[in-house]
Design a protein around this motif. Structure first.
Motif, mmCIF file in Angstrom:
data_model
loop_
_atom_site.group_PDB
_atom_site.id
_atom_site.type_symbol
_atom_site.label_atom_id
_atom_site.label_comp_id
_atom_site.label_asym_id
_atom_site.label_seq_id
_atom_site.Cartn_x
_atom_site.Cartn_y
_atom_site.Cartn_z
ATOM 1 N N GLU A 179 3.564 -0.253 5.370
ATOM 2 C CA GLU A 179 2.877 -1.536 5.265
ATOM 3 C C GLU A 179 2.412 -2.018 6.633
ATOM 4 O O GLU A 179 3.197 -2.067 7.574
ATOM 5 C CB GLU A 179 3.814 -2.571 4.633
ATOM 6 N N ASN A 180 1.148 -2.362 6.732
ATOM 7 C CA ASN A 180 0.494 -2.849 7.952
ATOM 8 C C ASN A 180 0.278 -1.755 9.000
ATOM 9 O O ASN A 180 -0.224 -2.037 10.084
ATOM 10 C CB ASN A 180 1.288 -3.987 8.612
ATOM 11 N N ARG A 181 0.652 -0.523 8.701
ATOM 12 C CA ARG A 181 0.573 0.534 9.711
ATOM 13 C C ARG A 181 -0.543 1.512 9.375
ATOM 14 O O ARG A 181 -0.385 2.384 8.532
ATOM 15 C CB ARG A 181 1.919 1.259 9.806
ATOM 16 N N ASP A 182 -1.649 1.356 10.027
ATOM 17 C CA ASP A 182 -2.763 2.295 9.933
ATOM 18 C C ASP A 182 -2.842 3.071 11.236
ATOM 19 O O ASP A 182 -2.404 2.606 12.284
ATOM 20 C CB ASP A 182 -4.082 1.553 9.705
ATOM 21 N N ARG A 183 -3.417 4.271 11.166
ATOM 22 C CA ARG A 183 -3.710 4.988 12.397
ATOM 23 C C ARG A 183 -5.125 5.539 12.326
ATOM 24 O O ARG A 183 -5.879 5.198 11.417
ATOM 25 C CB ARG A 183 -2.672 6.090 12.666
#
Length: 776
Positions: A526-530
């Motif tokens: 959750e909330n962690r994109d790369r």
């Protein structure tokens, strides 16, 4: 006669259920009438249990009188705020419930909720494989066993409501929360989600833990779907959890449907959910979701929009709903919406037995988490979740061999733990980096040493890190508590040196290289994109150097999503997708590598060979998508299987309830193994209103070497139907000719036959039957 008996039993059960509903509604009405307005409003709010305790861990009654003098509806994530022993948690819940019962006007107990996606999100509780991996097991019985164990533990600790499962039909391979889902298919997600609810609730909410389906409707790639896809597929898991398993709580997503945020969306919360599906449960907001309603300036305006649309409760602490009285006084908040919301919460509390004479609010016996049986379930799920994607004869590892284990995920707990497990939540939200191995999490290197057969020698060097730079991208989405720069801008420290020179020298001396690569807690969730789906950091380049040694490389990929490995996969001797396999993941992967267990899992997603940030699904076309490396339903074994003798009736009537098909599967290899045979349905004409190919059943079959079994499946004629809305929502079973397909994957169809459905079109408001059944 048997059918008459079954109908009679069903009728008696329905009458009993109706009588119970009437009684509860009468009790709710009476309690509501006795309550002050302050009490009613506080039933729609939540808080954090730890705010009521002093530094010594004692209940602070002064704080109780200050913060909850009129009671409170809920306590948010009560088990994960601090790493506490289960018995201490239980004692704290007991103290709070006792205070509420004896020191508030009507003595109403609270609903303590927690995340239970892969076990109870608390210290020492069993960490099961993440849902995306469990979906690959195609084993709802194991899914139900897992949540039965989870629910028993959580109820002992005073928890009565979960914020799980996540049943979003996730069709965007890049979605950062895909790991929490059961993948891209509505049918598989519905089967697994329904099993989750059955186990967790135990068929008795006074003993089990209440489930909450989320994120309604279309989070993760379906919020902008056309109505037919939305109602047939995206809605399906929520629908079956509610109608088949009795799920009585639901959480809208952060996203918008038709331009309106779900938490304030009358169309989906009132029209579809309560009107069409007949849901009579409790709707709770996702954390800070009401805060994020766009175009409204004040908390009062946001509270008004949410409650009037159909959202009952404001999580995590009621920041907006504390203004409800002002909204009522000004005529902004509809009185009937307010009454509905309060009564929905009270009704849920009655259903969970909180007002019963001998209410089960917590266990009085000593609590011991992570039992031998629970670890065994975690192991069983893990072995059935790991997908063998490629094997050029290197696996299983046999004979005398020098095995070199390397890579960032070879010797770390972060290869095993998905989001919403105790270590991941504590690390991400609390920024705690020490003492997280509770319960003990078996790493890959540890598992390979534990399970090592005679003649195998193991060496290890990390070789490379996950990433040299911070790859997590800042995005204003999801839970706003994670919008802190310090929360997102971190890189996991492995605590080990990554010496590539040393590792490559060791690789040259080995017979086989096991390269463990992929993501970690800061690279998806959750909330962690790369930046994309290729392996993070310089992992791919490191694998290239391992391949350059000329030694066979077995690539083991850990993480929450399929990752683009097409540049290296075809040159590896084998490729395994291990996902986040939980606390016993090291043993499970090792047993598959050594051949103690034959891999049996099948992909619950289409595995891309290029970067993709848009919806993709196997059922969009019966033909293989060129952007897909391995299709939905695909997975290799250490043996071979033969399919034969498909039996399908030539005709069935639209008015018939069901039909039976049968086929045979034989294990033609030398190793005992499980096969997952999949039942698909396709149209024979373009004008038929069903998908080009759609999963409508599956059978997990255990076969000894050389064994053959006949598989019998009961299909329901409603499974041949489709949704339409010509001024009225309905389900239609229309005449036509269809193709029944039996496959080892969505692209590996072994057997197929046509069946003609004859008769007049049958129209129903809702289906009665959703899933095919394997006849034992």
């Amino acid at each position: 006669m048997r059918k008459k008996i079954l109908l009679m039993c069903a009728s008696i059960a329905l009458v009993s259920c109706n009588n119970q509903t009437i009684l509860i509604n009468q009790q709710v009405d009476a309690l509501y009438d006795r309550m002050s307005q302050e009490e009613r409003i506080n039933q729609l709010r939540s808080g954090y249990m730890d705010d009521l305790f002093d530094e010594q861990g004692n209940l602070d009654t002064v704080k109780c009188k200050e913060l909850i003098p009129f009671g409170i509806g809920h306590f948010s994530q009560y088990a994960s705020q601090k790493p506490l022993d289960a018995n201490i948690l239980r004692d704290r819940v007991a103290a709070v419930q006792d205070w509420l019962i004896h020191h508030t006007p009507n003595g109403i107990p609270a609903l303590f909720h927690e995340e239970v996606l892969s076990g109870v999100n608390t210290k020492d509780a069993t960490i099961y494989p993440q849902q995306i991996g469990q979906a690959c097991s195609f084993n709802p019985e194991l899914a139900e066993r897992k949540t039965l164990q989870t629910g028993i533990d959580m109820r002992k600790m005073g928890g009565v409501l979960s914020l799980s499962p996540m049943v979003d039909v996730c069709r965007n391979p890049s979605f950062n929360r895909l790991e929490e889902s059961y993948g891209e298919d509505g049918y598989l997600s519905a089967v697994m989600g329904t099993a989750f609810v059955k186990g967790l609730q135990q068929g008795d909410l006074t003993k089990g833990v209440g489930a909450c389906s989320k994120h309604y409707l279309g989070y993760g790639g379906g919020g902008d779907a056309k109505e037919k896809e939305m109602m047939e597929e995206i809605l399906l898991p929520h629908e079956t959890m509610i109608r088949l398993a009795g799920s009585k709580a639901l959480m809208p997503g952060y996203h918008a449907v038709h331009g309106t945020n779900c938490v304030a969306n009358h169309e989906i919360l009132t029209d579809i959910l309560r009107g069409y599906l007949g849901f009579d449960g409790m709707v709770v907001s996702d954390y800070t979701a009401i805060d994020q309603i766009p175009g409204l300036d004040t908390p009062l305006q946001k509270a008004t929009a949410a409650i009037n649309a159909g959202n009952d409760v404001d999580f995590p602490h009621g920041a907006n709903y504390k203004f409800l009285q002002e909204g009522l006084d000004k005529g902004m908040v509809k009185s009937e919406a307010f009454e509905r919301a309060v009564k929905d919460v009270l009704r849920h509390k009655y259903r969970q037995g909180l007002f019963d004479k001998n209410a089960y609010l917590y266990s009085k016996d000593p609590i011991q988490l992570d039992s031998k049986e629970e670890r065994q379930t975690a192991y069983d799920i893990a072995t059935q979740s790991v997908v063998l994607l490629e094997n050029k004869g290197i696996l299983p590892l046999r004979g005398k061999q020098n095995i070199f284990v390397t890579g960032p995920n070879a010797n770390t707990m972060w290869a095993m733990c998905g989001d919403y497990s105790f270590p991941a939540m504590t690390y991400f939200w609390k920024k705690v980096t020490e003492d997280l191995d509770h319960p003990h999490i078996v790493k890959l290197l540890e598992g390979m040493k534990d399970r090592k057969p005679a003649g195998i020698n193991i060496s290890y060097s990390r070789g490379c890190d996950w990433t040299d730079t911070i790859e997590t991208k800042y995005a204003v989405s999801g839970d706003e508590r994670a919008w802190e720069y310090e929360v997102l801008h971190r890189k996991v420290d492995s605590g080990e040196k990554a010496d590539e020179t040393e590792a490559l020298a060791m690789a040259k001396e080995a017979d086989v290289i096991i390269a463990a690569v992929g993501e970690n807690v800061m690279l998806c969730g959750e909330n962690r994109d790369r930046q994309g789906l290729c392996l993070p950091g310089h992992q791919e380049q490191y694998v290239e150097r391992l391949l350059a040694t000329g030694k066979p490389v077995v690539l083991v990929v850990f993480g929450g999503r399929a990752q683009v490995i097409s540049n290296i996969a075809n040159r590896c001797a084998a490729v395994i997708q291990a996902w986040y396999p939980g606390e016993e993941g090291g043993h499970a992967v090792a047993d598959i590598l050594y051949g103690n267990v034959s891999p049996s899992a099948k992909l619950s997603v289409s595995y891309p060979n290029v970067e993709l940030d848009e919806p993709i699904c196997y059922n969009y076309s019966a033909k293989q998508d060129s952007r897909v490396a391995w299709p939905f339903g695909y997975g290799l074994s250490y043996t071979t299987f033969d399919y034969s003798n498909l039996e399908v009736p030539a005709e069935v009537k639209t008015s018939d309830e069901s039909l039976h098909i049968a086929f045979e599967v034989a294990n033609t290899g030398k190793m005992d193994a499980d096969e997952i045979a999949q039942v698909y349905l396709s149209p024979t004409q373009e004008n038929q209103n069903i998908r080009p190919i759609q999963l409508q059943g599956f059978a997990r079959i255990s076969l000894k070497a050389g064994e053959r079994k006949k598989v019998k499946v009961k299909l329901y004629t409603e499974q041949f139907g489709y949704y339409s809305n010509n001024g009225k929502r309905q389900w239609n079973i229309a005449p036509g000719t269809f193709t029944v397909k039996i496959g080892a994957s969505s692209q590996d169809i072994k057997l197929q036959k046509n069946i003609t459905v004859k008769g007049d079109i049958v129209v129903k408001t809702l289906r009665d039957f959703y899933f095919s059944e394997v006849i034992k």
